[in-house]
Write an enzyme that holds these catalytic residues in place. Structure first.
Site, PDB file in Angstrom:
ATOM      1  N   ARG A  40      -4.775-115.272  55.291  1.00 14.43           N
ATOM      2  CA  ARG A  40      -3.348-114.896  54.395  1.00 14.43           C
ATOM      3  C   ARG A  40      -2.222-115.783  54.799  1.00 14.43           C
ATOM      4  NH1 ARG A  40       0.869-111.259  54.236  1.00 14.43           N
ATOM      5  NH2 ARG A  40       1.351-110.881  52.010  1.00 14.43           N
ATOM      6  N   SER A 111      -5.858-106.171  45.181  1.00 14.69           N
ATOM      7  CA  SER A 111      -4.962-105.163  46.025  1.00 14.69           C
ATOM      8  C   SER A 111      -4.681-104.200  44.874  1.00 14.69           C
ATOM      9  CB  SER A 111      -3.623-105.389  46.442  1.00 14.69           C
ATOM     10  OG  SER A 111      -3.954-106.489  47.607  1.00 14.69           O
ATOM     11  N   LYS A 140       4.237-106.108  56.571  1.00 13.37           N
ATOM     12  CA  LYS A 140       4.516-106.658  55.046  1.00 13.37           C
ATOM     13  C   LYS A 140       6.038-106.180  54.842  1.00 13.37           C
ATOM     14  CE  LYS A 140       1.915-107.256  51.549  1.00 13.37           C
ATOM     15  NZ  LYS A 140       0.898-106.817  50.460  1.00 13.37           N
TER      16      LYS A 140
END
Length: 214
Positions: A40, A111, A140
């Site tokens: 990611r 997600s 995040k």
């Protein structure tokens, strides 16, 4: 291993999550028991162009060495270029059906933050769900409101039995809460990227929870 088994300990990482070489961190994590890996690479200082391809290839080779699925977050073109094992997308990324058409029979993770999103993912061709955030996390900056493991319970209560992992603020001490709610495994970022030596205890916590549920 089945996909459900591959999701036991799912490590998510990019350069922005590492204080050392990503390859060194990943190899230590893989040797400690990680069963699936997601590259990611997002954020202001993320790699682009040739450097991201080179790093992705290096990490992919490590995953192949340990026979662990290599998933790429959001970047379908990169996933197809490298012939990655799959793609993971969020709610703000490309449409689930659109990605499914492009990647054909590769693994597709989505997600989900509630029952509605989980059901849409199921109907649109997702292979597994990443559900969260389970607990408070600083990884995040655009993190959703923490609803905890109860979200997984509500998804399971509606008969959605897709393989799924809980993600967000998970460490060895709270793995059991996530597993008891109905998860097949846990996904972690900083719990391993900042402390790769913690991988074995995370894996053992998942194993212990699975044994208790049998």
């Amino acid at each position: 291993m089945t996909l459900r088994e591959c999701l036991k300990l799912y490590f998510v990482m990019g350069t922005q999550n590492c204080e050392r070489s990503p390859a060194l961190v990943l190899e230590e994590a893989l040797s400690g028991g990680v069963t699936m890996f997601q590259f990611r690479e997002k954020g202001v200082s993320c790699l682009k162009g040739k450097p991201i391809i080179e790093l992705a290839l290096e990490l992919q080779h490590l995953c192949q060495k340990y026979s662990v699925p290599f998933i790429i977050n959001d970047d379908v073109e990169l996933a197809l270029l490298l012939d990655a094992d799959g793609v993971h997308i969020g709610q703000e990324d490309e449409s689930i059906k659109g990605v499914r058409e492009k990647i054909k029979d590769k693994i597709l993770g989505v997600s989900a933050h509630n029952v509605k999103e989980a059901r849409l993912a199921l109907e649109s061709g997702a292979d597994y769900l990443g559900v969260g955030p389970m607990f408070y996390t600083t990884t995040k900056i655009d993190c959703r409101i923490v609803k905890g493991p109860k979200v997984i319970e509500s998804i399971r209560a509606k008969g959605i039995h897709l393989p799924l992992v809980g993600i967000g603020g998970i460490h060895p001490g709270n793995v059991n809460e996530v597993m008891e709610a109905g998860a097949d495994g846990v996904a972690v970022i900083s719990a391993i990227s900042k402390r790769p030596e913690q991988t074995r205890s995370l894996f053992q916590s998942v194993q212990d929870s699975l044994l208790q549920s049998m």
